[in-house]
Design a protein around this motif. Sequence first.
Motif, PDB file in Angstrom:
ATOM      1  N   GLY A 427     -12.664  -8.299   0.309  1.00 56.56           N
ATOM      2  CA  GLY A 427     -12.678  -9.764   0.321  1.00 56.56           C
ATOM      3  C   GLY A 427     -13.914 -10.361  -0.322  1.00 56.56           C
ATOM      4  N   ILE A 428     -14.664  -9.556  -1.098  1.00 54.40           N
ATOM      5  CA  ILE A 428     -15.917 -10.008  -1.710  1.00 54.40           C
ATOM      6  C   ILE A 428     -15.794  -9.951  -3.230  1.00 54.40           C
ATOM      7  CG2 ILE A 428     -18.403  -9.594  -1.905  1.00 54.40           C
ATOM      8  CD1 ILE A 428     -18.232  -8.192   0.822  1.00 54.40           C
ATOM      9  N   PRO A 429     -16.142 -11.017  -3.933  1.00 48.68           N
ATOM     10  CA  PRO A 429     -16.107 -10.989  -5.407  1.00 48.68           C
ATOM     11  C   PRO A 429     -17.006  -9.887  -5.968  1.00 48.68           C
ATOM     12  CG  PRO A 429     -16.348 -13.238  -4.620  1.00 48.68           C
ATOM     13  CD  PRO A 429     -16.530 -12.345  -3.422  1.00 48.68           C
ATOM     14  N   LEU A 430     -16.661  -9.446  -7.179  1.00 45.02           N
ATOM     15  CA  LEU A 430     -17.349  -8.326  -7.813  1.00 45.02           C
ATOM     16  C   LEU A 430     -17.782  -8.712  -9.222  1.00 45.02           C
ATOM     17  CD1 LEU A 430     -18.035  -5.191  -7.679  1.00 45.02           C
ATOM     18  CD2 LEU A 430     -15.792  -4.838  -8.739  1.00 45.02           C
ATOM     19  N   GLU A 431     -19.062  -8.455  -9.540  1.00 39.64           N
ATOM     20  CA  GLU A 431     -19.569  -8.603 -10.895  1.00 39.64           C
ATOM     21  C   GLU A 431     -19.720  -7.207 -11.495  1.00 39.64           C
ATOM     22  OE1 GLU A 431     -22.402 -12.543  -9.999  1.00 39.64           O
ATOM     23  OE2 GLU A 431     -23.303 -10.597 -10.559  1.00 39.64           O
ATOM     24  N   GLU A 469     -12.257 -11.753  -8.440  1.00 40.70           N
ATOM     25  CA  GLU A 469     -12.152 -12.414  -7.146  1.00 40.70           C
ATOM     26  C   GLU A 469     -10.941 -11.869  -6.403  1.00 40.70           C
ATOM     27  OE1 GLU A 469     -12.021 -16.568  -8.455  1.00 40.70           O
ATOM     28  OE2 GLU A 469     -13.968 -16.832  -7.445  1.00 40.70           O
ATOM     29  N   PRO A 470     -10.918 -11.970  -5.056  1.00 42.54           N
ATOM     30  CA  PRO A 470      -9.774 -11.470  -4.284  1.00 42.54           C
ATOM     31  C   PRO A 470      -8.471 -12.178  -4.668  1.00 42.54           C
ATOM     32  CG  PRO A 470     -11.652 -11.874  -2.852  1.00 42.54           C
ATOM     33  CD  PRO A 470     -12.009 -12.455  -4.186  1.00 42.54           C
ATOM     34  N   LYS A 471      -7.402 -11.382  -4.762  1.00 41.23           N
ATOM     35  CA  LYS A 471      -6.067 -11.922  -5.060  1.00 41.23           C
ATOM     36  C   LYS A 471      -5.060 -11.596  -3.958  1.00 41.23           C
ATOM     37  CE  LYS A 471      -6.452 -11.524 -10.127  1.00 41.23           C
ATOM     38  NZ  LYS A 471      -5.880 -10.852 -11.331  1.00 41.23           N
ATOM     39  N   ASN A 472      -5.252 -10.452  -3.324  1.00 43.26           N
ATOM     40  CA  ASN A 472      -4.271  -9.977  -2.336  1.00 43.26           C
ATOM     41  C   ASN A 472      -4.955  -9.619  -1.015  1.00 43.26           C
ATOM     42  OD1 ASN A 472      -1.834  -9.778  -4.227  1.00 43.26           O
ATOM     43  ND2 ASN A 472      -3.311  -8.451  -5.277  1.00 43.26           N
ATOM     44  N   ALA A 473      -5.958 -10.389  -0.634  1.00 41.45           N
ATOM     45  CA  ALA A 473      -6.757 -10.051   0.542  1.00 41.45           C
ATOM     46  C   ALA A 473      -5.930 -10.035   1.820  1.00 41.45           C
ATOM     47  CB  ALA A 473      -7.931 -11.015   0.677  1.00 41.45           C
ATOM     48  N   GLU A 474      -5.044 -11.003   1.999  1.00 41.63           N
ATOM     49  CA  GLU A 474      -4.263 -11.077   3.234  1.00 41.63           C
ATOM     50  C   GLU A 474      -3.313  -9.903   3.356  1.00 41.63           C
ATOM     51  OE1 GLU A 474      -2.354 -14.797   3.856  1.00 41.63           O
ATOM     52  OE2 GLU A 474      -4.189 -15.978   3.646  1.00 41.63           O
ATOM     53  N   VAL A 475      -2.673  -9.545   2.250  1.00 43.60           N
ATOM     54  CA  VAL A 475      -1.740  -8.409   2.273  1.00 43.60           C
ATOM     55  C   VAL A 475      -2.493  -7.131   2.613  1.00 43.60           C
ATOM     56  CG1 VAL A 475      -0.118  -7.047   0.905  1.00 43.60           C
ATOM     57  CG2 VAL A 475      -0.239  -9.524   0.586  1.00 43.60           C
ATOM     58  N   TYR A 476      -3.635  -6.950   1.986  1.00 41.56           N
ATOM     59  CA  TYR A 476      -4.394  -5.726   2.198  1.00 41.56           C
ATOM     60  C   TYR A 476      -5.010  -5.650   3.595  1.00 41.56           C
ATOM     61  CZ  TYR A 476      -4.306  -2.944  -2.050  1.00 41.56           C
ATOM     62  OH  TYR A 476      -3.918  -2.099  -3.053  1.00 41.56           O
ATOM     63  N   GLU A 477      -5.308  -6.789   4.207  1.00 40.31           N
ATOM     64  CA  GLU A 477      -5.919  -6.751   5.535  1.00 40.31           C
ATOM     65  C   GLU A 477      -4.989  -6.089   6.538  1.00 40.31           C
ATOM     66  OE1 GLU A 477      -8.697  -7.063   8.544  1.00 40.31           O
ATOM     67  OE2 GLU A 477      -8.919  -7.193   6.364  1.00 40.31           O
TER      68      GLU A 477
END
Length: 493
Positions: A427-431, A469-477
């Motif tokens: 759930g955390i953005p990545l650079e 940025e997160p796209k599928n955070a809820e599904v993955y949780e």
Amino acid sequence: MYLLGIDIGTSSIKVSVVDAGTRKSVASVQFPEEETEIKSIQPGWAEQSPADWWHNTQQAILKLNACNLFNPKDIKAIGIAYQMHGLVVVDSDQNVLRDSIIWCDSRAVDSGAAAFDGIGHQNCLKNLLNSPGNFTASKLAWVKNNEAHIYDRIHKIMLPGDFIAMKLTGEITTSISALSEGIFWDFGKDEISAEVMNYYDLDRNFIPEVKPLFSEHGYLKEGIARLLGLSAGIPVSYKSGDQPNNALSLNVLKPGEVAATAGTSGVIYGVSDELTYDPQSRVNTFAHVTYAKEKKHTGVLLCINGTGSMYRWARDQFAAKTSYAELNQLASTSPIGSKGLMVLPFGNGAERMLNNQYTGAQFIGIDLNTHKQADIFRAVQEGIAFAFHYGLDIMRENGMKPKVIRAGRANLFLSDLFAQTFVDVTGIPLELYENDGSVGAALGAGIGAKIFNSPEDAFADHEIQKYLEPKNAEVYEKVYQDWKQILNKTLNK
């Protein structure tokens, strides 16, 4: 003017030459092409030969020179990054006395736990910021208790990068950061820990001269310079463990900034300006590359032993002739959740974040009529990402709350699927950046040789290559919670 960076990895040696003016890599190579063996004489043991590191380092530098993209004589400083926590022991003639007991070796877990009790939990955590665990001091104690014929011949102990610097220069030195990663450093007193040395009855004379991390740790010997096509007398001006160095290479220098890597092991590394510790020592705190007595920057490190090693094992067993790029593409054809197949990637020694338990790697829920190759490889990537989530929760318990994570485009982060899965699961953005460990080591050499005015100056032109940025955070949780339940059952929680 050029700078040479050497990264002593578990899998191979990588070297890069960086133009000091542009701060950009001119050429990079690795040697050998195939991953280096980890010797496991007994279950839970892990060793490598320092002689092999040195041979591979020489071959890597000669291979780099053969690119003909720079004049090796124009290299003005050398920096070294290295796999952390390994133990190298040499006699008074600088001969290696045994293979190195490396970072993922578990043989010293019990003696480290006994030291934690003997010195006192609160005392260890307050002053060492860690349990002695199976770190370098405990590995040395194991040698003392089990190989007295070797221990009695020791002149100096080193970490892997110190050994390569010794071969280049003939000098043996260490730093506060290196001593802290071996659990030899007392942060409360800012000196070598008398309590650790006394508890284990270790010889204080084994510890090399302590020098600033960014400083001259010796000068290239004439014979070695001639062999490698370099100029004699140039300094080794930087040595750092691979994770603090990875943070440096990503310009992670200030408190609150966080770096990640997913090579043989997986790491999240956050910088703090507090002497923090985890009460259970599931994550560990070491002196960062910028640590000083007047500016106590520490690195809070979460390590997962089985990341790239897990993916490599899966490839070798299920698709040995397939490239990683092809595997990543294949894995992307499987849906989120891998059709119910789950993987615990903990098969590379005792895991500190699991309280030094060893669960072994596991595949759970295989359906012989449903699961194909694509599902296996997606499940492995997801299992690794879930392990990162689990570890991040521990870091959050200890006050580390990253808003963004930085990583180099290397190893598992070369996989677009893994990078996005990592972001969705945590759930955390990545650079993502192009820098890697050997480039960071080269820039570190420039800092240590005062070619750059400061670490910030060395990274003046640092550019983000990709932002996720997160796209599928809820599904993955939901999938993660199912995975976590399986892990807790395995751990008898």
